[in-house]
Motif scaffolding. Structure first.
Motif, PDB file in Angstrom:
ATOM      1  N   PHE A 136      -0.934  -0.139  -1.940  1.00 16.71           N
ATOM      2  CA  PHE A 136       0.303   0.635  -1.367  1.00 16.71           C
ATOM      3  C   PHE A 136       1.202  -0.624  -1.923  1.00 16.71           C
ATOM      4  O   PHE A 136       1.253  -1.660  -2.097  1.00 16.71           O
ATOM      5  N   VAL A 137       2.554   0.071  -1.933  1.00 13.38           N
ATOM      6  CA  VAL A 137       3.891  -0.440  -2.344  1.00 13.38           C
ATOM      7  C   VAL A 137       4.992  -0.081  -1.296  1.00 13.38           C
ATOM      8  O   VAL A 137       4.800   1.161  -0.996  1.00 13.38           O
ATOM      9  N   ILE A 138       5.735  -0.771  -1.110  1.00 11.61           N
ATOM     10  CA  ILE A 138       6.822  -0.869  -0.002  1.00 11.61           C
ATOM     11  C   ILE A 138       8.029  -0.665  -0.889  1.00 11.61           C
ATOM     12  O   ILE A 138       8.369  -1.685  -1.734  1.00 11.61           O
ATOM     13  N   ILE A 139       8.755   0.401  -0.837  1.00  8.23           N
ATOM     14  CA  ILE A 139      10.049   0.462  -1.510  1.00  8.23           C
ATOM     15  C   ILE A 139      11.218   0.702  -0.665  1.00  8.23           C
ATOM     16  O   ILE A 139      11.172   1.391   0.674  1.00  8.23           O
ATOM     17  N   ILE A 143      10.487  -6.817   2.611  1.00  9.37           N
ATOM     18  CA  ILE A 143       9.740  -7.337   3.897  1.00  9.37           C
ATOM     19  C   ILE A 143       9.194  -8.744   3.453  1.00  9.37           C
ATOM     20  O   ILE A 143       9.046  -9.235   2.289  1.00  9.37           O
ATOM     21  N   ASP A 144       9.255  -9.625   4.644  1.00  5.27           N
ATOM     22  CA  ASP A 144       8.938 -10.996   4.267  1.00  5.27           C
ATOM     23  C   ASP A 144       7.590 -10.989   4.571  1.00  5.27           C
ATOM     24  O   ASP A 144       6.901 -11.650   5.282  1.00  5.27           O
ATOM     25  N   ARG A 145       6.721 -10.644   3.458  1.00  5.55           N
ATOM     26  CA  ARG A 145       5.560 -10.797   3.225  1.00  5.55           C
ATOM     27  C   ARG A 145       5.034 -11.009   1.886  1.00  5.55           C
ATOM     28  O   ARG A 145       5.329 -10.393   0.808  1.00  5.55           O
ATOM     29  N   GLU A 146       4.349 -12.285   1.706  1.00  4.30           N
ATOM     30  CA  GLU A 146       4.108 -12.792   0.234  1.00  4.30           C
ATOM     31  C   GLU A 146       2.836 -11.808  -0.497  1.00  4.30           C
ATOM     32  O   GLU A 146       2.612 -11.924  -1.505  1.00  4.30           O
ATOM     33  N   ASP A 147       2.110 -11.113   0.426  1.00  2.75           N
ATOM     34  CA  ASP A 147       0.742 -10.521  -0.052  1.00  2.75           C
ATOM     35  C   ASP A 147       1.223  -9.162  -0.336  1.00  2.75           C
ATOM     36  O   ASP A 147       0.083  -8.246  -0.303  1.00  2.75           O
ATOM     37  N   ILE A 148       2.306  -8.476  -0.091  1.00  2.00           N
ATOM     38  CA  ILE A 148       2.648  -7.084  -0.247  1.00  2.00           C
ATOM     39  C   ILE A 148       3.609  -6.765  -1.463  1.00  2.00           C
ATOM     40  O   ILE A 148       4.617  -7.520  -1.360  1.00  2.00           O
ATOM     41  N   ASN A 149       3.302  -5.648  -2.206  1.00  7.76           N
ATOM     42  CA  ASN A 149       4.074  -5.303  -3.270  1.00  7.76           C
ATOM     43  C   ASN A 149       5.486  -4.696  -2.689  1.00  7.76           C
ATOM     44  O   ASN A 149       5.190  -3.844  -1.834  1.00  7.76           O
ATOM     45  N   THR A 150       6.575  -5.069  -3.176  1.00  6.99           N
ATOM     46  CA  THR A 150       7.891  -4.666  -2.820  1.00  6.99           C
ATOM     47  C   THR A 150       8.683  -4.255  -4.000  1.00  6.99           C
ATOM     48  O   THR A 150       8.858  -5.099  -5.031  1.00  6.99           O
ATOM     49  N   VAL A 151       9.463  -3.093  -3.893  1.00  4.46           N
ATOM     50  CA  VAL A 151      10.669  -2.801  -4.966  1.00  4.46           C
ATOM     51  C   VAL A 151      11.754  -2.505  -4.180  1.00  4.46           C
ATOM     52  O   VAL A 151      11.770  -1.484  -3.012  1.00  4.46           O
ATOM     53  N   ASP A 152      12.804  -3.207  -4.225  1.00  5.35           N
ATOM     54  CA  ASP A 152      14.187  -3.058  -3.230  1.00  5.35           C
ATOM     55  C   ASP A 152      15.377  -3.079  -4.039  1.00  5.35           C
ATOM     56  O   ASP A 152      15.314  -3.208  -5.318  1.00  5.35           O
ATOM     57  N   MET A 294      14.397   2.543  -8.585  1.00  4.09           N
ATOM     58  CA  MET A 294      13.522   1.831  -7.653  1.00  4.09           C
ATOM     59  C   MET A 294      12.220   2.935  -7.375  1.00  4.09           C
ATOM     60  O   MET A 294      10.983   2.217  -7.508  1.00  4.09           O
ATOM     61  N   GLY A 295      12.396   4.296  -7.490  1.00  6.47           N
ATOM     62  CA  GLY A 295      11.184   4.927  -7.232  1.00  6.47           C
ATOM     63  C   GLY A 295      10.347   5.001  -8.432  1.00  6.47           C
ATOM     64  O   GLY A 295       9.068   4.777  -8.560  1.00  6.47           O
ATOM     65  N   GLU A 296      10.670   4.612  -9.856  1.00  8.75           N
ATOM     66  CA  GLU A 296       9.840   4.640 -11.174  1.00  8.75           C
ATOM     67  C   GLU A 296       9.264   3.473 -10.877  1.00  8.75           C
ATOM     68  O   GLU A 296       8.027   3.356 -11.254  1.00  8.75           O
ATOM     69  N   LEU A 297       9.936   2.452 -10.573  1.00  6.23           N
ATOM     70  CA  LEU A 297       9.445   1.123 -10.642  1.00  6.23           C
ATOM     71  C   LEU A 297       8.150   0.864  -9.486  1.00  6.23           C
ATOM     72  O   LEU A 297       7.051   0.349  -9.838  1.00  6.23           O
ATOM     73  N   GLY A 298       8.518   1.313  -8.326  1.00  4.38           N
ATOM     74  CA  GLY A 298       7.653   1.332  -7.237  1.00  4.38           C
ATOM     75  C   GLY A 298       6.286   2.272  -7.622  1.00  4.38           C
ATOM     76  O   GLY A 298       5.291   1.609  -7.353  1.00  4.38           O
TER      77      GLY A 298
END
Length: 336
Positions: A136-139, A143-152, A294-298
């Motif tokens: 899963f990815v957060i867009i 968030i301050d989590r080093e183990d989760i993918n994020t695009v912001d 952002m949507g594309e990269l996520g």
């Protein structure tokens, strides 16, 4: 009913090649991909998702969990996500306003190969999701989590550079019209505005920062209109900064009704592009946030996790861009 053999015959390739293309496996050329997909469409072949799931353990489906706010106000974000998935032969399922428990339960069911979660307000449930064997990815939320993918997107920078622009023109009383008070966009945009004021030695006024009540979220244009009409009665401001294009439209209508001209009487900047903001004279200067990118990269990050087992955590923050269209001007001597 058409079969994979029919597609292979029509495309002039082997059954194995058709299988690789339809299952997004191997490295067929773009020319071959196009020929196979066109052949599948021509013969009316559709993939049986359940059969594929039973055979490969994959449903070729990703789920997008999003607040309805983003679907209404940033449709390009959701559209780009769906298109990117479709190009890689993945189906998408859109679920609106799901609470953390519902998201966790749905992902545990194994219906999806992966998920995109848009701007979650409560991030504590992500610990539980991280234990599930699902990508899963957060867009929209760094968030301050080093183990989760994020695009912001750097909304903070948007609030900061637009406020700096207005201050450089002599403006001190800058009316800030904000969107949904719990969204990351609003929080970060406000933070950038406040830092710019502080760095320039300008005391901020809570009366010049206006956020909508829950009832106003249904009609942001009306909120923008009423905010100007009500504020002008009690406070003096020489510039308006909006974190929403819809709020900006209402505010511009109010200024026009009052008879205040842009930029001679009031300077104006808004976050977000809109054809409506190009119908004024001059056109409104804007802060462009790359929601589509952002949507594309996520989606790209998620699909790489799924298809290539890419385990490297991505932390991507996209930059905003200020476009000056002539709706700001140096404050007049009489209004200083």
């Amino acid at each position: 009913m058409p079969t994979i053999k029919d597609v292979a015959k029509r495309a002039g390739v082997s059954i194995a090649t058709v299988s690789r293309v339809l299952n997004n496996k191997g490295n067929p050329t773009e020319k071959v991909k196009k020929r196979v997909l066109e052949a599948a469409k021509a013969v009316g072949y559709t993939t049986n998702i359940m059969a594929r799931s039973l055979k490969s353990g994959s449903t070729s489906t990703i789920c997008i969990f999003t607040p309805s706010y983003y679907l209404v106000n940033m449709p390009e974000l959701i559209q780009s996500t769906c298109k990117m998935a479709q190009r890689s032969n993945y189906y998408t399922e859109l679920i609106l306003d799901a609470d953390p428990n519902s998201i966790t339960s749905l992902l545990k069911m194994g219906k999806y190969d992966g998920a995109i979660i848009v701007d979650p307000k409560n991030t504590s449930f992500l610990r539980e999701i991280a234990k599930i064997n699902i990508n899963f990815v957060i867009i929209g939320n760094d968030i301050d989590r080093e183990d989760i993918n994020t695009v912001d997107i750097d909304y903070f920078q948007g609030g900061y550079i637009s406020t700096e622009k207005l201050i450089s023109l002599g403006h001190k009383n800058i009316l800030l019209l904000l969107d949904h008070p719990h969204n990351t966009i609003t929080k970060e945009f406000r933070r950038g505005y406040l830092l710019s004021l502080d760095e320039n030695g300008i005391q901020y006024s809570e009366d010049l920062i206006i956020t909508p009540a829950d009832k106003d979220l249904l009609n942001l244009e009306e909120f923008g209109y009423e905010s100007i009409m009500n504020t002008i009665k009690t406070l003096s401001f020489t510039a308006v900064l909006s974190s929403s294009k819809r709020i900006a439209v209402g505010a511009l209508n109010a200024l026009n009704k009052i008879g205040l001209k842009i930029p001679n009487d009031v300077s104006f900047i808004s976050l977000g592009n809109s054809n409506m903001l190009r119908c004024t004279f001059p056109e409104v200067s804007i802060i462009v946030a790359p929601f589509e990118q952002m949507g594309e990269l996520g989606t790209e990050v998620l699909l790489n996790n799924i298809t290539r087992q890419d385990s490297i955590i991505k932390k991507i923050k996209l930059q905003v861009q200020f476009i000056d269209r002539g709706s700001t001007a140096r404050i007049s001597k009489k209004r200083e």
